[in-house]
Design a protein around this motif. Structure first.
Motif, PDB file in Angstrom:
ATOM      1  N   ILE A   1      73.275  63.992 -24.349  1.00 53.23           N
ATOM      2  CA  ILE A   1      73.447  63.660 -25.700  1.00 53.23           C
ATOM      3  C   ILE A   1      72.500  64.341 -26.160  1.00 53.23           C
ATOM      4  CG2 ILE A   1      74.030  61.908 -27.605  1.00 53.23           C
ATOM      5  CD1 ILE A   1      75.173  60.175 -24.867  1.00 53.23           C
ATOM      6  N   PRO A   2      73.254  65.145 -27.127  1.00 50.83           N
ATOM      7  CA  PRO A   2      72.221  65.915 -28.049  1.00 50.83           C
ATOM      8  C   PRO A   2      71.339  65.006 -29.071  1.00 50.83           C
ATOM      9  CG  PRO A   2      74.049  67.115 -28.386  1.00 50.83           C
ATOM     10  CD  PRO A   2      74.325  65.638 -27.379  1.00 50.83           C
ATOM     11  N   GLY A   3      69.381  65.089 -28.864  1.00 51.35           N
ATOM     12  CA  GLY A   3      68.530  64.296 -29.487  1.00 51.35           C
ATOM     13  C   GLY A   3      68.651  62.972 -28.485  1.00 51.35           C
ATOM     14  N   PHE A   4      69.115  62.506 -27.845  1.00 58.54           N
ATOM     15  CA  PHE A   4      68.677  61.340 -26.929  1.00 58.54           C
ATOM     16  C   PHE A   4      67.500  61.592 -26.112  1.00 58.54           C
ATOM     17  CE2 PHE A   4      70.000  57.271 -24.386  1.00 58.54           C
ATOM     18  CZ  PHE A   4      69.204  57.046 -23.723  1.00 58.54           C
ATOM     19  N   LEU A   5      67.291  62.842 -25.571  1.00 54.59           N
ATOM     20  CA  LEU A   5      66.044  62.771 -25.152  1.00 54.59           C
ATOM     21  C   LEU A   5      64.713  62.738 -25.743  1.00 54.59           C
ATOM     22  CD1 LEU A   5      67.163  65.223 -21.321  1.00 54.59           C
ATOM     23  CD2 LEU A   5      66.756  62.680 -22.051  1.00 54.59           C
ATOM     24  N   SER A   6      65.154  63.331 -27.224  1.00 52.88           N
ATOM     25  CA  SER A   6      64.045  63.211 -27.780  1.00 52.88           C
ATOM     26  C   SER A   6      63.607  62.136 -28.122  1.00 52.88           C
ATOM     27  CB  SER A   6      64.310  64.010 -29.269  1.00 52.88           C
ATOM     28  OG  SER A   6      64.865  64.251 -29.425  1.00 52.88           O
TER      29      SER A   6
ATOM     30  N   TYR B   1      65.310  45.152 -27.291  1.00 50.10           N
ATOM     31  CA  TYR B   1      64.283  46.193 -27.043  1.00 50.10           C
ATOM     32  C   TYR B   1      63.920  46.889 -27.263  1.00 50.10           C
ATOM     33  CZ  TYR B   1      64.748  42.230 -23.319  1.00 50.10           C
ATOM     34  OH  TYR B   1      64.396  41.002 -23.257  1.00 50.10           O
ATOM     35  N   VAL B   2      64.758  47.921 -28.426  1.00 50.96           N
ATOM     36  CA  VAL B   2      64.903  49.445 -29.055  1.00 50.96           C
ATOM     37  C   VAL B   2      63.015  49.049 -29.958  1.00 50.96           C
ATOM     38  CG1 VAL B   2      65.806  51.078 -30.464  1.00 50.96           C
ATOM     39  CG2 VAL B   2      66.931  49.759 -28.493  1.00 50.96           C
ATOM     40  N   LYS B   3      62.642  49.751 -29.668  1.00 47.71           N
ATOM     41  CA  LYS B   3      61.767  49.798 -30.797  1.00 47.71           C
ATOM     42  C   LYS B   3      61.944  50.103 -32.337  1.00 47.71           C
ATOM     43  CE  LYS B   3      58.974  52.343 -27.848  1.00 47.71           C
ATOM     44  NZ  LYS B   3      57.793  52.493 -26.904  1.00 47.71           N
TER      45      LYS B   3
ATOM     46  N   ARG C   1      61.268  56.822 -25.210  1.00 48.44           N
ATOM     47  CA  ARG C   1      61.073  57.052 -23.362  1.00 48.44           C
ATOM     48  C   ARG C   1      61.359  55.746 -23.585  1.00 48.44           C
ATOM     49  NH1 ARG C   1      62.438  60.497 -19.571  1.00 48.44           N
ATOM     50  NH2 ARG C   1      60.764  62.215 -20.905  1.00 48.44           N
ATOM     51  N   GLU C   2      61.107  54.466 -23.771  1.00 46.59           N
ATOM     52  CA  GLU C   2      60.603  53.497 -23.690  1.00 46.59           C
ATOM     53  C   GLU C   2      62.580  52.535 -24.040  1.00 46.59           C
ATOM     54  OE1 GLU C   2      56.517  51.293 -22.648  1.00 46.59           O
ATOM     55  OE2 GLU C   2      58.077  51.630 -25.204  1.00 46.59           O
ATOM     56  N   ASP C   3      63.058  53.344 -25.546  1.00 49.60           N
ATOM     57  CA  ASP C   3      64.155  53.134 -25.654  1.00 49.60           C
ATOM     58  C   ASP C   3      65.396  53.955 -25.485  1.00 49.60           C
ATOM     59  OD1 ASP C   3      62.875  53.197 -29.634  1.00 49.60           O
ATOM     60  OD2 ASP C   3      62.669  51.725 -28.266  1.00 49.60           O
ATOM     61  N   GLN C   4      65.012  55.164 -24.404  1.00 51.30           N
ATOM     62  CA  GLN C   4      65.657  55.825 -24.075  1.00 51.30           C
ATOM     63  C   GLN C   4      66.469  54.785 -23.169  1.00 51.30           C
ATOM     64  OE1 GLN C   4      65.352  59.283 -22.278  1.00 51.30           O
ATOM     65  NE2 GLN C   4      64.291  60.101 -23.957  1.00 51.30           N
ATOM     66  N   ILE C   5      65.688  54.020 -22.073  1.00 55.40           N
ATOM     67  CA  ILE C   5      65.909  52.862 -21.432  1.00 55.40           C
ATOM     68  C   ILE C   5      66.835  51.924 -21.675  1.00 55.40           C
ATOM     69  CG2 ILE C   5      65.235  51.282 -19.432  1.00 55.40           C
ATOM     70  CD1 ILE C   5      64.566  53.872 -18.781  1.00 55.40           C
ATOM     71  N   ALA C   6      66.038  51.348 -22.858  1.00 56.36           N
ATOM     72  CA  ALA C   6      66.698  50.157 -23.409  1.00 56.36           C
ATOM     73  C   ALA C   6      68.129  50.384 -24.168  1.00 56.36           C
ATOM     74  CB  ALA C   6      65.520  49.407 -24.765  1.00 56.36           C
TER      75      ALA C   6
ATOM     76  N   LEU D   1      70.490  52.220 -22.419  1.00 58.31           N
ATOM     77  CA  LEU D   1      71.403  52.805 -21.477  1.00 58.31           C
ATOM     78  C   LEU D   1      71.274  51.249 -20.911  1.00 58.31           C
ATOM     79  CD1 LEU D   1      69.878  55.980 -19.351  1.00 58.31           C
ATOM     80  CD2 LEU D   1      72.400  55.513 -19.563  1.00 58.31           C
ATOM     81  N   LYS D   2      70.214  50.751 -20.597  1.00 57.98           N
ATOM     82  CA  LYS D   2      70.424  48.976 -19.860  1.00 57.98           C
ATOM     83  C   LYS D   2      71.284  48.364 -20.425  1.00 57.98           C
ATOM     84  CE  LYS D   2      67.971  46.608 -18.283  1.00 57.98           C
ATOM     85  NZ  LYS D   2      66.686  46.309 -17.167  1.00 57.98           N
ATOM     86  N   GLY D   3      71.200  48.603 -22.770  1.00 60.27           N
ATOM     87  CA  GLY D   3      71.729  47.671 -23.290  1.00 60.27           C
ATOM     88  C   GLY D   3      73.411  47.899 -23.749  1.00 60.27           C
ATOM     89  N   SER D   4      74.062  48.976 -23.646  1.00 64.38           N
ATOM     90  CA  SER D   4      75.278  50.212 -22.971  1.00 64.38           C
ATOM     91  C   SER D   4      75.694  50.253 -22.306  1.00 64.38           C
ATOM     92  CB  SER D   4      75.071  50.963 -23.885  1.00 64.38           C
ATOM     93  OG  SER D   4      73.827  52.793 -23.500  1.00 64.38           O
ATOM     94  N   ALA D   5      75.252  50.055 -20.777  1.00 62.90           N
ATOM     95  CA  ALA D   5      75.364  50.374 -19.451  1.00 62.90           C
ATOM     96  C   ALA D   5      76.760  49.725 -19.371  1.00 62.90           C
ATOM     97  CB  ALA D   5      74.823  49.633 -18.182  1.00 62.90           C
ATOM     98  N   VAL D   6      77.242  48.310 -19.150  1.00 62.29           N
ATOM     99  CA  VAL D   6      78.552  47.829 -19.419  1.00 62.29           C
ATOM    100  C   VAL D   6      79.658  48.586 -20.163  1.00 62.29           C
ATOM    101  CG1 VAL D   6      79.698  45.394 -19.177  1.00 62.29           C
ATOM    102  CG2 VAL D   6      77.989  45.589 -18.249  1.00 62.29           C
ATOM    103  N   GLU D   7      79.392  47.783 -21.758  1.00 55.34           N
ATOM    104  CA  GLU D   7      80.327  48.620 -22.949  1.00 55.34           C
ATOM    105  C   GLU D   7      80.427  50.087 -22.376  1.00 55.34           C
ATOM    106  OE1 GLU D   7      78.020  45.890 -26.413  1.00 55.34           O
ATOM    107  OE2 GLU D   7      79.198  48.374 -26.173  1.00 55.34           O
TER     108      GLU D   7
END
Ligand code: 9NG
Length: 233
Positions: free
Chosen positions: A66-71, A158-160, A74-79, A81-87
């Motif tokens: 997803i354009p912009g996601f990797l910028s 946990y998204v900062k 890093r910890e927010d990227q994990i938060a 993924l974990k927060g949206s995985a089920v949805e």
């Protein structure tokens, strides 16, 4: 009536997301196993677990594209993924499920899901959701962007830096809004209906955590990846 048009930048963004969405699919052998002969509820559950694990892997690959996601932080990227995985998994499952499958496949799959140890009080909302997704007849661009919007939800735990996530999500929402007007000119509220599905997804996600608790009770085994992303065990 304002002239709605998707500009070059938005078209590039849409192409990147749709390509990522289509490039990462569950290996068909996994989904095919579900179509083979009759299994016991335990074996069905194991198959769904195997498929869910594969879906999470597909989700991670999609998200990275997803354009912009990797910028993002890093910890927010994990938060995210974990927060949206089920949805995201339920959204993709519903989208795959409501796609035209060879005759009979959907019923067989539906049967397998129904006989997999998922309690009925969760099965009903789950199937209502996938039927409501099917009724929308989303084009693949809408499916891919809606999935990206789900992942880029700023108010996950946990998204900062939620503002950074919000900026990305808003870009996606703008493209989706235009796409809906162009793809479904008759239906004024189509865009609003799509976003309404995201609310339904949150409800499903709550059901899911309750299911996990009950499954843990009667010691259903999950894979390390699912334990990690679903915070079980
Ligand atoms: O498995 C499901 N299915 C069948 C399914 C899903 C995806 C593909 C597929 N094929 N190719 N790409 N994707 C095929 C069949 C399905 C269909 C609609 C909705 Br709404 C939801 C589901 C779940 C999602 C996972 N859960 S779960 O509760 O997280 C759980 C994990 C472990 C054991 S139970 C069960 C329901």
């Amino acid at each position: 009536k304002e002239k709605v048009e998707i500009n070059r930048e938005q078209r590039a963004l849409m192409k990147a997301i749709v390509d990522a969405y289509n490039r990462h699919q569950i290996p068909q052998d996994v989904a095919k196993k579900l179509l083979q002969d009759q299994y016991s509820p335990e074996e069905n559950f194991l198959l769904l677990t195997e498929m869910a694990t594969s879906q999470v892997q597909v989700l991670v690959e999609f998200t990275k594209n997803i354009p912009g996601f990797l910028s993002l932080d890093r910890e927010d990227q994990i938060a995210l993924l974990k927060g949206s995985a089920v949805e995201a998994m339920f959204l993709r499952s519903a989208q795959v499920f409501s796609r035209k499958m060879p005759t009979g496949h959907t019923d067989v799959l539906e049967e397998r899901v129904r006989k997999s140890g998922i309690p009925d009080e969760f099965m009903t909302p789950m199937f209502n959701f996938y039927k409501s997704i099917g009724e929308l007849h989303m084009v693949q661009e809408e499916q891919a962007i809606l999935t990206a919007i789900t992942i880029l939800t700023p108010d996950r735990p946990y998204v900062k830096d939620p503002q950074a996530v919000e900026r990305l999500q808003e870009t996606m929402l703008d493209v989706l809004r235009k796409l809906c007007v162009l793809q479904h000119p008759q239906e004024q509220q189509y865009f609003a209906r799509l976003l309404g599905r995201l609310t339904e997804l949150r409800t499903l996600s709550h059901y899911h955590s309750e299911m996990l608790a009950s499954w843990r009770m009667n010691d259903h085994k999950f894979t390390p990846l699912l334990c990690e992303i679903w915070d079980v065990q």
